[in-house]
Design an enzyme around this catalytic site. Sequence first.
Site, PDB file in Angstrom:
ATOM      1  N   GLY A  68      45.105  47.593  39.841  1.00  0.00           N
ATOM      2  CA  GLY A  68      46.446  47.732  40.409  1.00  0.00           C
ATOM      3  C   GLY A  68      47.222  46.443  40.572  1.00  0.00           C
ATOM      4  N   ASP A 123      46.576  44.962  45.499  1.00  0.00           N
ATOM      5  CA  ASP A 123      47.881  45.599  45.438  1.00  0.00           C
ATOM      6  C   ASP A 123      48.314  46.122  46.805  1.00  0.00           C
ATOM      7  OD1 ASP A 123      45.924  47.578  45.451  1.00  0.00           O
ATOM      8  OD2 ASP A 123      46.582  48.559  43.610  1.00  0.00           O
ATOM      9  N   ASP A 126      45.373  49.655  52.729  1.00  0.00           N
ATOM     10  CA  ASP A 126      45.607  50.977  53.308  1.00  0.00           C
ATOM     11  C   ASP A 126      44.647  51.155  54.485  1.00  0.00           C
ATOM     12  OD1 ASP A 126      46.506  53.602  53.539  1.00  0.00           O
ATOM     13  OD2 ASP A 126      45.258  54.363  51.924  1.00  0.00           O
ATOM     14  N   LYS A 154      50.054  49.141  54.398  1.00  0.00           N
ATOM     15  CA  LYS A 154      50.336  50.354  55.178  1.00  0.00           C
ATOM     16  C   LYS A 154      49.615  50.206  56.505  1.00  0.00           C
ATOM     17  CE  LYS A 154      50.264  53.771  51.483  1.00  0.00           C
ATOM     18  NZ  LYS A 154      49.545  54.971  51.023  1.00  0.00           N
ATOM     19  N   PHE A 175      52.822  57.712  49.699  1.00  0.00           N
ATOM     20  CA  PHE A 175      52.036  57.340  48.528  1.00  0.00           C
ATOM     21  C   PHE A 175      52.952  56.728  47.486  1.00  0.00           C
ATOM     22  CE2 PHE A 175      49.544  57.565  44.711  1.00  0.00           C
ATOM     23  CZ  PHE A 175      48.302  57.144  45.168  1.00  0.00           C
ATOM     24  N   VAL A 176      52.701  55.459  47.172  1.00  0.00           N
ATOM     25  CA  VAL A 176      53.592  54.739  46.264  1.00  0.00           C
ATOM     26  C   VAL A 176      52.950  54.505  44.899  1.00  0.00           C
ATOM     27  CG1 VAL A 176      54.989  53.591  48.028  1.00  0.00           C
ATOM     28  CG2 VAL A 176      52.828  52.557  47.304  1.00  0.00           C
ATOM     29  N   ASP A 182      49.017  53.062  40.460  1.00  0.00           N
ATOM     30  CA  ASP A 182      48.975  54.307  39.676  1.00  0.00           C
ATOM     31  C   ASP A 182      48.803  55.538  40.544  1.00  0.00           C
ATOM     32  OD1 ASP A 182      46.218  53.770  40.442  1.00  0.00           O
ATOM     33  OD2 ASP A 182      45.671  55.327  38.999  1.00  0.00           O
ATOM     34  N   ARG A 188      51.880  53.061  36.265  1.00  0.00           N
ATOM     35  CA  ARG A 188      51.657  51.620  36.483  1.00  0.00           C
ATOM     36  C   ARG A 188      52.786  50.778  35.895  1.00  0.00           C
ATOM     37  NH1 ARG A 188      46.414  50.849  38.500  1.00  0.00           N
ATOM     38  NH2 ARG A 188      44.780  52.125  37.590  1.00  0.00           N
TER      39      ARG A 188
HETATM   40  P1  5GP Z   1      41.945  51.152  51.239  1.00  0.00           P
HETATM   41  O1  5GP Z   1      40.548  50.888  50.775  1.00  0.00           O
HETATM   42  O2  5GP Z   1      42.570  50.007  51.994  1.00  0.00           O
HETATM   43  O3  5GP Z   1      42.082  52.456  51.965  1.00  0.00           O
HETATM   44  O4  5GP Z   1      42.811  51.418  49.968  1.00  0.00           O
HETATM   45  C1  5GP Z   1      43.084  50.453  49.092  1.00  0.00           C
HETATM   46  C2  5GP Z   1      43.213  51.058  47.717  1.00  0.00           C
HETATM   47  O5  5GP Z   1      43.614  52.437  47.752  1.00  0.00           O
HETATM   48  C3  5GP Z   1      44.285  50.321  46.981  1.00  0.00           C
HETATM   49  O6  5GP Z   1      43.768  49.180  46.321  1.00  0.00           O
HETATM   50  C4  5GP Z   1      44.805  51.386  46.050  1.00  0.00           C
HETATM   51  O7  5GP Z   1      44.007  51.396  44.896  1.00  0.00           O
HETATM   52  C5  5GP Z   1      44.612  52.676  46.804  1.00  0.00           C
HETATM   53  N1  5GP Z   1      45.841  53.086  47.500  1.00  0.00           N
HETATM   54  C6  5GP Z   1      46.055  53.169  48.821  1.00  0.00           C
HETATM   55  N2  5GP Z   1      47.296  53.587  49.099  1.00  0.00           N
HETATM   56  C7  5GP Z   1      47.890  53.771  47.903  1.00  0.00           C
HETATM   57  C8  5GP Z   1      49.212  54.189  47.519  1.00  0.00           C
HETATM   58  O8  5GP Z   1      50.119  54.480  48.309  1.00  0.00           O
HETATM   59  N3  5GP Z   1      49.440  54.254  46.185  1.00  0.00           N
HETATM   60  C9  5GP Z   1      48.495  53.940  45.246  1.00  0.00           C
HETATM   61  N4  5GP Z   1      48.850  54.052  43.966  1.00  0.00           N
HETATM   62  N5  5GP Z   1      47.261  53.540  45.569  1.00  0.00           N
HETATM   63  C10 5GP Z   1      46.967  53.448  46.889  1.00  0.00           C
HETATM   64 MG    MG Z   2      43.397  49.024  44.270  1.00  0.00          MG
END
Ligand code: 5GP
Ligand code: MG
Length: 208
Positions: A68, A123, A126, A154, A175-176, A182, A188
């Site tokens: 990403g 990227d 979350d 986020k 969700f972006v 992606d 992407r």
């Molecule tokens: P975390 O492990 O912090 O929950 O999530 C991180 C990963 O989840 C990011 O690197 C991404 O790959 C995916 N992710 C989380 N939120 C989004 C979103 O809004 N859009 C997209 N495309 N991927 C997300």
């Molecule tokens: Mg990622």
Amino acid sequence: MRQTPPVRAQGLESRLSNTRGVPARWRSDLDCVLISQAQIARRVRSLAREIEGDYRTRDLVIVSLLNGTVMFLADLIRQVSIPLRLDFIGVSSYGAGTTSGELVFTKELRLDVKGRDVLIVDDILDTGRTLKRVIQRLRPLKPRRLRTCVLLDKTSRRIEKVNADYVGFAIPDVFVVGYGLDYAERYRNLPFVGVLSDRLYTSLTTPQ
Ligand code: 5GP
Ligand code: MG
């Protein structure tokens, strides 16, 4: 390090139901453009200035998480005008849905980071699970310092106690896609960050 508060792109929330600005081709897939190309370019430039200042006298290794970060990374490092090394870690969460599933490492680090200043670039932050796992994997390699840089944060979705040292934009819980991000490996290539229509991902994730 100069700690600057994450930039909240002005009027982000008010854009959430406004499809103006979405190119015609994507209008049925996206609710809105959340962050425009111009806003991204401006913010990436200022992040690069900060990083450049903070690492001017350091032995910098940028560790970027695939896939990403492609666009963010390419734009960012071209503007960081100090010597640096670059390596990648592949992390993937199982499943093509919009929730973070189980994490699998698909590519390991190759550079020696011992005694060096590592900046992890991702990227989007979350729940924090991904960054936490990556930090746990890098710490035993004994970098001199480990910091993190994310394009998007986020904050309201955080589960793990992890923060990014450099944040492009704090965004609401939507969700972006685009600018490298992606949904099921699509979108992407969009040059902006847009909000995926929930109608779309509900129809894609619901068994037919
Ligand atoms: P975390 O492990 O912090 O929950 O999530 C991180 C990963 O989840 C990011 O690197 C991404 O790959 C995916 N992710 C989380 N939120 C989004 C979103 O809004 N859009 C997209 N495309 N991927 C997300
Ligand atoms: Mg990622």
